[in-house]
Write a protein that holds these residues in place. Sequence first.
Motif, PDB file in Angstrom:
ATOM      1  N   ALA A  65       6.470  -6.391   3.555  1.00 50.65           N
ATOM      2  CA  ALA A  65       5.749  -5.141   3.844  1.00 50.65           C
ATOM      3  C   ALA A  65       6.069  -4.079   2.800  1.00 50.65           C
ATOM      4  O   ALA A  65       5.184  -3.318   2.396  1.00 50.65           O
ATOM      5  N   ALA A  66       7.330  -4.022   2.345  1.00 42.51           N
ATOM      6  CA  ALA A  66       7.712  -3.056   1.314  1.00 42.51           C
ATOM      7  C   ALA A  66       6.967  -3.354   0.016  1.00 42.51           C
ATOM      8  O   ALA A  66       6.464  -2.437  -0.641  1.00 42.51           O
ATOM      9  N   ARG A  67       6.884  -4.626  -0.353  1.00 52.09           N
ATOM     10  CA  ARG A  67       6.135  -5.006  -1.566  1.00 52.09           C
ATOM     11  C   ARG A  67       4.666  -4.624  -1.435  1.00 52.09           C
ATOM     12  O   ARG A  67       4.062  -4.094  -2.370  1.00 52.09           O
ATOM     13  N   GLU A  68       4.091  -4.900  -0.279  1.00 51.35           N
ATOM     14  CA  GLU A  68       2.680  -4.595  -0.069  1.00 51.35           C
ATOM     15  C   GLU A  68       2.414  -3.090  -0.073  1.00 51.35           C
ATOM     16  O   GLU A  68       1.361  -2.650  -0.525  1.00 51.35           O
ATOM     17  N   ILE A  74      -3.417   2.785  -5.231  1.00 48.89           N
ATOM     18  CA  ILE A  74      -4.126   3.326  -4.063  1.00 48.89           C
ATOM     19  C   ILE A  74      -3.197   3.392  -2.860  1.00 48.89           C
ATOM     20  O   ILE A  74      -3.177   4.390  -2.132  1.00 48.89           O
ATOM     21  N   ARG A  75      -2.411   2.350  -2.642  1.00 46.70           N
ATOM     22  CA  ARG A  75      -1.476   2.347  -1.508  1.00 46.70           C
ATOM     23  C   ARG A  75      -0.387   3.396  -1.683  1.00 46.70           C
ATOM     24  O   ARG A  75      -0.017   4.079  -0.738  1.00 46.70           O
ATOM     25  N   ILE A  76       0.129   3.523  -2.885  1.00 46.59           N
ATOM     26  CA  ILE A  76       1.161   4.524  -3.146  1.00 46.59           C
ATOM     27  C   ILE A  76       0.588   5.922  -2.935  1.00 46.59           C
ATOM     28  O   ILE A  76       1.212   6.780  -2.291  1.00 46.59           O
ATOM     29  N   THR A  77      -0.618   6.149  -3.442  1.00 48.31           N
ATOM     30  CA  THR A  77      -1.274   7.448  -3.277  1.00 48.31           C
ATOM     31  C   THR A  77      -1.534   7.733  -1.801  1.00 48.31           C
ATOM     32  O   THR A  77      -1.307   8.854  -1.335  1.00 48.31           O
TER      33      THR A  77
END
Length: 134
Positions: A65-68, A74-77
């Motif tokens: 989940a941490a990797r994903e 987009i996910r980081i943003t």
Amino acid sequence: MPRQSVLRRALALVAGVALLLIGIALLVLPGPGLLLVLAGLLVLSQQFPALARYVDPVRERAMRAARESVASAIRITGAALTAAALLAAGLLWGLMPELPFGGWPTGAGLMLSSLLLVALLVYSYRTTRDPRRG
């Protein structure tokens, strides 16, 4: 059992259960809850060895989940915007006590959630994307 050992075990129980409960809450709220569930299990398994069998399966799922969560910009943003929204909501709730559940206790909880999300996002990024930490 010596008094210091009992105190240490009690503190581990309180800390582990708190991490576990916050992690479970974050499974349905915005935030990487599995990392906190893992942290709670690690703390508890030190004092209660019967819980150690749950650590590895949760560790595998938490790290996946941490990797994903940092797999794309987009996910980081999205996570960063969620943290900013939580911080803004915390300030709003703190400054406007006429809102439902308004006041600084709710506001502080939202702001703490924001900080926790940022800390776990940074941790996820550093542990899964930094080649020196493989």
